[in-house]
Design a protein around this motif. Structure first.
Motif, mmCIF file in Angstrom:
data_model
loop_
_atom_site.group_PDB
_atom_site.id
_atom_site.type_symbol
_atom_site.label_atom_id
_atom_site.label_comp_id
_atom_site.label_asym_id
_atom_site.label_seq_id
_atom_site.Cartn_x
_atom_site.Cartn_y
_atom_site.Cartn_z
ATOM 1 N N GLY A 241 -50.595 -32.258 -33.534
ATOM 2 C CA GLY A 241 -49.341 -32.560 -32.854
ATOM 3 C C GLY A 241 -48.230 -33.000 -33.783
ATOM 4 N N SER A 242 -48.365 -32.763 -35.056
ATOM 5 C CA SER A 242 -47.356 -33.155 -36.034
ATOM 6 C C SER A 242 -46.192 -32.165 -36.013
ATOM 7 C CB SER A 242 -47.979 -33.197 -37.425
ATOM 8 O OG SER A 242 -47.015 -33.530 -38.381
ATOM 9 N N GLU A 243 -44.996 -32.671 -36.318
ATOM 10 C CA GLU A 243 -43.811 -31.820 -36.387
ATOM 11 C C GLU A 243 -43.274 -31.803 -37.805
ATOM 12 O OE1 GLU A 243 -40.860 -32.822 -33.540
ATOM 13 O OE2 GLU A 243 -42.270 -32.893 -31.873
ATOM 14 N N GLU A 244 -42.703 -30.675 -38.168
ATOM 15 C CA GLU A 244 -42.148 -30.501 -39.510
ATOM 16 C C GLU A 244 -40.709 -30.978 -39.538
ATOM 17 O OE1 GLU A 244 -41.251 -26.782 -42.540
ATOM 18 O OE2 GLU A 244 -42.733 -26.563 -40.967
ATOM 19 N N LYS A 245 -40.387 -31.822 -40.529
ATOM 20 C CA LYS A 245 -39.016 -32.272 -40.741
ATOM 21 C C LYS A 245 -38.672 -32.003 -42.203
ATOM 22 C CE LYS A 245 -39.206 -35.786 -37.207
ATOM 23 N NZ LYS A 245 -39.180 -37.200 -36.866
ATOM 24 N N LEU A 246 -37.775 -31.053 -42.422
ATOM 25 C CA LEU A 246 -37.425 -30.647 -43.772
ATOM 26 C C LEU A 246 -36.532 -31.682 -44.454
ATOM 27 C CD1 LEU A 246 -36.662 -26.854 -43.231
ATOM 28 C CD2 LEU A 246 -38.709 -27.867 -44.194
ATOM 29 N N VAL A 247 -36.818 -31.979 -45.701
ATOM 30 C CA VAL A 247 -35.993 -32.855 -46.505
ATOM 31 C C VAL A 247 -34.868 -32.026 -47.140
ATOM 32 C CG1 VAL A 247 -35.974 -34.409 -48.490
ATOM 33 C CG2 VAL A 247 -37.935 -34.380 -46.955
ATOM 34 N N PHE A 248 -35.187 -30.797 -47.512
ATOM 35 C CA PHE A 248 -34.215 -29.842 -48.044
ATOM 36 C C PHE A 248 -34.654 -28.446 -47.626
ATOM 37 C CE2 PHE A 248 -37.544 -29.924 -51.152
ATOM 38 C CZ PHE A 248 -37.612 -28.638 -51.641
ATOM 39 N N THR A 249 -33.750 -27.495 -47.735
ATOM 40 C CA THR A 249 -34.081 -26.121 -47.364
ATOM 41 C C THR A 249 -34.653 -25.408 -48.577
ATOM 42 O OG1 THR A 249 -32.246 -26.115 -45.808
ATOM 43 C CG2 THR A 249 -33.179 -23.975 -46.392
ATOM 44 N N PRO A 250 -35.940 -25.067 -48.548
ATOM 45 C CA PRO A 250 -36.549 -24.400 -49.705
ATOM 46 C C PRO A 250 -36.094 -22.944 -49.798
ATOM 47 C CG PRO A 250 -38.138 -24.608 -47.932
ATOM 48 C CD PRO A 250 -36.900 -25.312 -47.491
ATOM 49 N N PRO A 251 -36.088 -22.389 -51.021
ATOM 50 C CA PRO A 251 -35.659 -20.995 -51.172
ATOM 51 C C PRO A 251 -36.612 -20.004 -50.503
ATOM 52 C CG PRO A 251 -36.442 -21.871 -53.261
ATOM 53 C CD PRO A 251 -36.413 -23.006 -52.289
ATOM 54 N N PHE A 252 -37.900 -20.320 -50.474
ATOM 55 C CA PHE A 252 -38.892 -19.463 -49.824
ATOM 56 C C PHE A 252 -39.733 -20.318 -48.880
ATOM 57 C CE2 PHE A 252 -38.314 -17.347 -53.998
ATOM 58 C CZ PHE A 252 -37.721 -16.186 -53.520
ATOM 59 N N PRO A 253 -39.237 -20.556 -47.652
ATOM 60 C CA PRO A 253 -40.020 -21.376 -46.734
ATOM 61 C C PRO A 253 -41.384 -20.757 -46.449
ATOM 62 C CG PRO A 253 -37.965 -20.614 -45.711
ATOM 63 C CD PRO A 253 -38.026 -20.054 -47.089
ATOM 64 N N ASP A 254 -42.391 -21.583 -46.413
ATOM 65 C CA ASP A 254 -43.771 -21.163 -46.159
ATOM 66 C C ASP A 254 -44.255 -20.107 -47.151
ATOM 67 O OD1 ASP A 254 -44.037 -22.911 -44.013
ATOM 68 O OD2 ASP A 254 -43.185 -21.445 -42.618
ATOM 69 N N TYR A 255 -43.682 -20.098 -48.325
ATOM 70 C CA TYR A 255 -44.080 -19.169 -49.392
ATOM 71 C C TYR A 255 -43.954 -17.702 -48.971
ATOM 72 C CZ TYR A 255 -45.910 -23.417 -51.420
ATOM 73 O OH TYR A 255 -46.035 -24.678 -51.904
ATOM 74 N N ASN A 256 -42.959 -17.398 -48.168
ATOM 75 C CA ASN A 256 -42.727 -16.025 -47.724
ATOM 76 C C ASN A 256 -41.330 -15.572 -48.117
ATOM 77 O OD1 ASN A 256 -45.198 -15.622 -46.416
ATOM 78 N ND2 ASN A 256 -44.462 -16.647 -44.578
ATOM 79 N N ILE A 257 -41.220 -14.313 -48.493
ATOM 80 C CA ILE A 257 -39.914 -13.714 -48.730
ATOM 81 C C ILE A 257 -39.451 -13.171 -47.385
ATOM 82 C CG2 ILE A 257 -38.669 -11.869 -49.908
ATOM 83 C CD1 ILE A 257 -40.710 -12.082 -52.162
ATOM 84 N N PRO A 258 -38.237 -13.549 -46.942
ATOM 85 C CA PRO A 258 -37.771 -13.039 -45.642
ATOM 86 C C PRO A 258 -37.855 -11.509 -45.591
ATOM 87 C CG PRO A 258 -36.271 -14.703 -46.486
ATOM 88 C CD PRO A 258 -37.268 -14.424 -47.568
ATOM 89 N N GLY A 259 -38.486 -10.996 -44.548
ATOM 90 C CA GLY A 259 -38.678 -9.558 -44.402
ATOM 91 C C GLY A 259 -39.992 -9.065 -44.981
ATOM 92 N N LEU A 260 -40.635 -9.883 -45.796
ATOM 93 C CA LEU A 260 -41.924 -9.513 -46.389
ATOM 94 C C LEU A 260 -42.965 -10.573 -46.046
ATOM 95 C CD1 LEU A 260 -40.938 -8.275 -49.974
ATOM 96 C CD2 LEU A 260 -41.676 -6.892 -48.053
ATOM 97 N N ASP A 261 -43.213 -10.764 -44.768
ATOM 98 C CA ASP A 261 -44.159 -11.783 -44.317
ATOM 99 C C ASP A 261 -45.580 -11.232 -44.263
ATOM 100 O OD1 ASP A 261 -42.005 -13.434 -44.028
ATOM 101 O OD2 ASP A 261 -41.762 -13.025 -41.904
ATOM 102 N N ASN A 262 -45.993 -10.554 -45.321
ATOM 103 C CA ASN A 262 -47.333 -9.975 -45.358
ATOM 104 C C ASN A 262 -47.944 -10.208 -46.734
ATOM 105 O OD1 ASN A 262 -45.926 -8.221 -46.982
ATOM 106 N ND2 ASN A 262 -45.908 -6.539 -45.523
ATOM 107 N N GLU A 263 -49.024 -9.521 -47.018
ATOM 108 C CA GLU A 263 -49.708 -9.700 -48.304
ATOM 109 C C GLU A 263 -48.819 -9.301 -49.485
ATOM 110 O OE1 GLU A 263 -51.134 -7.796 -45.871
ATOM 111 O OE2 GLU A 263 -52.738 -9.088 -45.165
ATOM 112 N N PHE A 264 -47.978 -8.284 -49.281
ATOM 113 C CA PHE A 264 -47.118 -7.828 -50.383
ATOM 114 C C PHE A 264 -46.146 -8.931 -50.810
ATOM 115 C CE2 PHE A 264 -43.404 -5.447 -52.024
ATOM 116 C CZ PHE A 264 -44.030 -4.857 -53.116
#
Length: 101
Positions: A46-69
């Motif tokens: 039940g924890s919620e995420e509160k960002l301290v800053f906006t990371p360049p790659f949130p959740d280690y994903n490149i926008p548009g490439l949310d897969n293994e590549f």
């Protein structure tokens, strides 16, 4: 003798970098789905995420490439970045040690 040592050091660096990149490949394609991530555990609790800053790659994903590549690109880029920074630090330290002698 110095030339032989330099060749051994270059081979060691190449082998080490190759092994690190193989670990990235294995991690992305074989192990990335085998364990629950911290995000999933936090959601279950039940924890919620509160960002301290906006990371360049949130959740280690490149926008548009949310897969293994996308994960593979980020893994290789991170490995190379750490390798370059470490190599630079080693050269600086080696130069400082050489100056003291």
């Amino acid at each position: 003798m110095a030339n032989t040592t330099k060749k051994i050091n270059q081979k060691t660096l190449i082998v080490g970098l190759t092994v690190a990149l193989i670990f990235v490949l294995v991690g992305v394609f074989m192990f990335s789905y085998s364990m629950e991530t911290l995000d999933e555990q936090a959601q279950q609790l039940g924890s919620e995420e509160k960002l301290v800053f906006t990371p360049p790659f949130p959740d280690y994903n490149i926008p548009g490439l949310d897969n293994e590549f996308g994960a593979l690109i980020i893994g290789i880029a991170g490995t190379l970045l750490i390798f370059i920074v470490s190599l630079g630090a080693a050269k600086i330290l080696n130069k400082k040690i050489g100056d003291k002698k």
